[in-house]
Design a protein around this motif. Structure first.
Motif, PDB file in Angstrom:
ATOM      1  N   HIS A  60       2.976  20.901  25.647  1.00 43.63           N
ATOM      2  CA  HIS A  60       1.603  20.559  26.017  1.00 43.63           C
ATOM      3  C   HIS A  60       1.588  19.379  27.004  1.00 43.63           C
ATOM      4  N   GLU A  61       2.313  18.330  26.664  1.00 45.85           N
ATOM      5  CA  GLU A  61       2.239  17.112  27.485  1.00 45.85           C
ATOM      6  C   GLU A  61       2.858  17.299  28.868  1.00 45.85           C
ATOM      7  N   GLU A  99      -7.309  20.509  29.074  1.00 42.21           N
ATOM      8  CA  GLU A  99      -6.699  20.578  27.743  1.00 42.21           C
ATOM      9  C   GLU A  99      -6.546  22.029  27.267  1.00 42.21           C
ATOM     10  N   TYR A 157      -8.883  22.219  24.060  1.00 38.98           N
ATOM     11  CA  TYR A 157      -7.669  22.465  23.278  1.00 38.98           C
ATOM     12  C   TYR A 157      -7.527  23.927  22.850  1.00 38.98           C
ATOM     13  N   HIS A 198       0.725  18.649  31.494  1.00 44.02           N
ATOM     14  CA  HIS A 198      -0.173  17.705  32.180  1.00 44.02           C
ATOM     15  C   HIS A 198       0.501  17.143  33.452  1.00 44.02           C
TER      16      HIS A 198
HETATM   17 ZN    ZN Z   1      -3.515  17.103  26.497  1.00 43.46          ZN
END
Ligand code: ZN
Length: 212
Positions: free
Chosen positions: A120-121, A140, A174, A124
């Motif tokens: 996930h990170e 997100e 999310y 980004h």
């Molecule tokens: Zn995030």
């Protein structure tokens, strides 16, 4: 005290406080490892002497497995030099700023299987949208959609896109947004996540005009 003198004293005070803080931060670094592989560099800074070496190894492996895939799928121009910090001062789960990802050691102690926080990170970093690119829920939602699609241990972490519950909306962000994206991808909008991602990076996203 004159204004200039007050300012001088204040800035001296500020300088000494920041140098104390950075000195303290330096002191808590337990170790630093720099890993080069396939044209990528990962600097792993650990501030927690009790951080699990097993989790650390899995985080590093996940980075080198997932990051090149996300580069290839979403943004070839993405940074090749990334830093992970096991940050004892960080109170959330994880956060990314630029090419630096801070991870909470407490979270990984409690959730050692949740390795795809890395997936996930690092998405980004690949996204690299800059400021005011578009709504946060797309950012997100895409990061969690990518985790759902390319995650290495979602099952082990018992992480999944949950079923729809009434009251939820596509812009909740999310996993809720990720589930909406996954639904779109399999219902006549194949490729929409990549299109959205590109619009966000180009700062051309609008609510009303998405050309597929
Ligand atoms: Zn995030």
């Amino acid at each position: 005290m004159s204004l200039i003198r007050t300012l001088a004293v204040t800035s001296l005070l500020f300088l000494s406080i920041t140098s104390i803080v950075s000195a303290q931060k330096k002191q808590v670094i337990q170790d630093k490892e720099v890993i080069h592989k396939n044209g990528l560099t990962l600097t792993f800074i650990n501030q927690d002497k009790n951080f699990s070496p097993v989790v650390r190894k899995r985080m590093i492996e996940t980075f080198f497995k997932v990051y090149p895939v996300l580069n290839g799928q979403y943004n070839e121009m993405t940074a090749k030099d990334v830093t992970f910090i096991i940050d004892t001062t960080y109170k959330g789960v994880a956060a990314t700023q630029g090419t630096i990802v801070a991870f909470s050691p407490v979270w990984f102690k409690q959730h050692p299987e949740d390795i795809d926080v890395v997936t996930h990170e690092v998405m980004h970093i690949v996204q690299n949208y800059g400021s005011e690119a578009g709504p946060w829920w797309i950012t997100e939602g895409i990061a969690d959609y990518v985790r759902y699609k390319y995650g290495v241990n979602n099952k082990g972490a018992k992480w999944a896109l949950s079923n729809y519950k009434s009251g939820q909306n596509y812009d909740n962000g999310y996993r809720t947004t990720a589930r909406f994206f996954a639904w779109l991808e399999t219902h006549n909008y194949s490729g929409i996540v990549k299109v959205l991602d590109q619009h966000m990076r180009d700062h051309t996203y609008t609510e009303f005009r998405i050309i597929l």
